[in-house]
Design a protein around this motif. Structure first.
Motif, PDB file in Angstrom:
ATOM      1  N   HIS A 245      -1.322   3.618  -6.052  1.00 32.02           N
ATOM      2  CA  HIS A 245      -1.216   5.059  -5.848  1.00 32.02           C
ATOM      3  C   HIS A 245      -1.859   5.519  -4.539  1.00 32.02           C
ATOM      4  O   HIS A 245      -2.172   6.703  -4.398  1.00 32.02           O
ATOM      5  CB  HIS A 245      -1.860   5.808  -7.018  1.00 32.02           C
ATOM      6  CG  HIS A 245      -1.085   5.694  -8.297  1.00 32.02           C
ATOM      7  ND1 HIS A 245      -1.322   4.695  -9.213  1.00 32.02           N
ATOM      8  CD2 HIS A 245      -0.068   6.433  -8.804  1.00 32.02           C
ATOM      9  CE1 HIS A 245      -0.491   4.835 -10.242  1.00 32.02           C
ATOM     10  NE2 HIS A 245       0.271   5.873 -10.018  1.00 32.02           N
ATOM     11  N   SER A 246      -2.089   4.614  -3.616  1.00 30.52           N
ATOM     12  CA  SER A 246      -2.594   4.993  -2.297  1.00 30.52           C
ATOM     13  C   SER A 246      -1.693   4.383  -1.232  1.00 30.52           C
ATOM     14  O   SER A 246      -0.977   3.402  -1.478  1.00 30.52           O
ATOM     15  CB  SER A 246      -4.044   4.526  -2.108  1.00 30.52           C
ATOM     16  OG  SER A 246      -4.149   3.126  -2.288  1.00 30.52           O
ATOM     17  N   HIS A 247      -1.743   4.992  -0.034  1.00 31.74           N
ATOM     18  CA  HIS A 247      -0.873   4.552   1.052  1.00 31.74           C
ATOM     19  C   HIS A 247      -1.191   3.124   1.461  1.00 31.74           C
ATOM     20  O   HIS A 247      -2.327   2.659   1.336  1.00 31.74           O
ATOM     21  CB  HIS A 247      -1.035   5.498   2.247  1.00 31.74           C
ATOM     22  CG  HIS A 247       0.046   5.347   3.269  1.00 31.74           C
ATOM     23  ND1 HIS A 247      -0.054   4.461   4.314  1.00 31.74           N
ATOM     24  CD2 HIS A 247       1.264   5.942   3.381  1.00 31.74           C
ATOM     25  CE1 HIS A 247       1.048   4.536   5.049  1.00 31.74           C
ATOM     26  NE2 HIS A 247       1.863   5.425   4.503  1.00 31.74           N
ATOM     27  N   GLY A 248      -0.149   2.425   1.955  1.00 29.46           N
ATOM     28  CA  GLY A 248      -0.308   1.018   2.270  1.00 29.46           C
ATOM     29  C   GLY A 248      -1.296   0.714   3.371  1.00 29.46           C
ATOM     30  O   GLY A 248      -1.714  -0.432   3.527  1.00 29.46           O
ATOM     31  N   THR A 249      -1.671   1.720   4.175  1.00 30.55           N
ATOM     32  CA  THR A 249      -2.640   1.493   5.247  1.00 30.55           C
ATOM     33  C   THR A 249      -4.064   1.842   4.853  1.00 30.55           C
ATOM     34  O   THR A 249      -4.986   1.660   5.656  1.00 30.55           O
ATOM     35  CB  THR A 249      -2.245   2.323   6.476  1.00 30.55           C
ATOM     36  OG1 THR A 249      -2.242   3.717   6.116  1.00 30.55           O
ATOM     37  CG2 THR A 249      -0.860   1.938   6.972  1.00 30.55           C
TER      38      THR A 249
END
Length: 470
Positions: A245-249
């Motif tokens: 649930h968090s951005h890939g970066t």
């Protein structure tokens, strides 16, 4: 003339007599007629009232069948769906209202009993299937590990590492599903360092490189054997949720802390966060206080929180989620009480090289102040006595040990980056390949360049006969 007068007088007397007799009869007849009309009107009104009551009861029964019972079955699946009341408020508290409430209660008990029966049957089927699949996954992991030790080709090693990671991810889903259905964790560990458990959970998720683990422990805290794998399963589910649930970066920060009542694992992500309803749902599922049905896990099913709740109820540690995290996401906290912890001896049970290093000195003086602090933590210390040196001819073993120089202080290895670890592993592989090639040249062409497979029957027979295994 006289006769006419007498006749008229007689006629008048007879008429008066007849009138005296008929008038009461007429009055009585009129009264009966009025009473009959009144009774007929009352009967008509009663018929109208009864007809209206029958119509109202019929409409209320139709409302029960078409509206209230379907809403009740939906409410039993989804608590936010309301169940309507009576269609006619005038019937509130009446015998009809009580009868309809009894019908609703009877249907509710019957539906819940049937749901639990069907759910238990489904859980038994899933539990048996996941147990077999989990055993097969462990066998597959053993085969992959054997391949990593058997072959020296870097490409094969890279492929086996990828297979191992994929198998760990599959195994995590199988474990969580089995735990939800009442199965055990399926793996028995020894007492393990808390850092090793967190790093092991990190290896079971997609995107482990995005997780950054730091340790603020002041002691070599470990988790007892019976709770090591359940804590690893719970941490893996929380890490997978944070990464997904968090951005890939963005990184997921994990920190290990020591408290007065135990140890704490804090997981912070910078993801999209959770609504209050989602937090309430997660809190309820992870509390371990409510029974879990497979039909409550959604479509597709969300088994992570439910699996954590099962483990929390069985082993007694705590898990909570809250918002916001320092970066606007979600903060998950795993609290492990002191009864599930132990202090490990790092000389006999060393920590893994990939585990986070705690910010403590390599050696700590054994003074009363430290001993008092160890007693205050309430954690049992498990230390093994060092072997005593043999007694020499010139004196006792104690005198020999006192005369011998003190051993050097243990050195805490410096943390390595993934690139450094890969370089060391590559050097080790190249050295192994070079040594085996040299041995093959000295031994001649009849020797095999590869060691026997650990799972080969011949190798197992050699181990039973006492032959050394490569």
């Amino acid at each position: 003339m006289t006769d006419l007068t007498v006749a008229l007088t007689a006629s008048l007397g007879l008429s008066s007599l007849v009138a005296a007799v008929l008038v009461p009869l007429l009055v009585r007849a009129r009264r009966h007629a009025a009473r009959a009309r009144s009774e007929r009107d009352a009967a008509a009104e009663e018929i109208t009232r009864l007809t209206a009551r029958v119509t109202a009861l019929t409409e209320e029964t139709r409302h029960l069948v078409a509206g209230r019972l379907p809403a009740l079955t939906s409410h039993l699946r989804h608590s936010h769906v309301p169940v309507p009341g009576l269609a006619d408020p005038a019937l509130l508290g009446s015998e009809t209202d009580r009868d309809h409430r009894a019908v609703l209660d009877l249907v509710s008990r019957a539906v819940l009993a049937e749901r639990h029966r069907v759910d238990e049957a489904a859980q038994a089927t899933v539990r048996g299937t996941t147990t077999v699949m989990q055993a097969k996954s462990y066998q597959l992991q053993d085969l992959i590990n054997a391949m990593q030790h058997r072959y020296d080709d870097p490409r094969i090693i890279a492929d086996t590492v990828a297979l191992s990671r994929l198998n760990e991810q599959i195994l995590r889903r199988i474990q969580a599903t089995g735990v939800v259905c009442g199965a055990t964790a399926g793996l028995t560990r020894a007492d393990s360092h808390l850092g090793d458990i967190v790093v092991g959970a990190q290896s079971r998720i997609v995107g482990p490189e995005r997780v950054r683990v730091t340790s603020r422990l002041t002691d070599p805290i470990g988790v007892v054997a019976r709770a090591a794998e359940p804590v690893a399963i719970a941490v893996a589910e929380l890490l997978a949720n944070a990464v997904h649930h968090s951005h890939g970066t963005l990184e997921v920060d994990v920190s290990l802390h020591q408290s007065d009542s135990g140890a704490v694992i804090v997981i912070d992500d910078a993801g999209v966060g959770m609504h209050q309803e989602e937090i309430d749902y997660a809190t309820r599922m992870m509390s371990g206080q409510h029974p879990v049905l497979l039909t409550e896990l959604g479509d597709p099913p969300r088994a992570g929180f439910a699996a954590i709740g099962r483990l929390v109820r069985q082993f007694g540690f705590g898990v909570s989620v809250d918002k916001p995290a320092p970066y606007g996401g979600v903060r998950a906290i795993v609290h492990i009480p002191g009864r599930l912890l132990t202090i490990l001896d790092e000389t006999t049970t060393p920590m893994s090289v990939v585990a986070p290093l705690p910010p403590r000195a390599a050696a700590r003086p054994a003074d009363p102040a430290h001993a008092q602090r160890d007693a205050d933590t309430g954690l049992p210390r498990r230390r093994r006595r060092a072997p005593q040196p043999p007694e020499s001819p010139g004196g006792s073993a104690r005198e020999t040990a006192e005369a011998a120089p003190p051993p050097p202080a243990p050195r805490t290895p410096a943390p390595r980056s993934p690139e450094q670890t890969g370089a060391v592993w590559g050097s080790f592989q190249r050295g192994t390949a070079s040594g085996r090639a040299a041995g093959a040249r000295r031994s001649g062409p009849q020797d095999t360049p590869h060691p026997p497979h650990p799972l080969d029957p011949q190798n197992a027979q050699d181990r039973q006969e006492g032959n050394p295994s490569s």
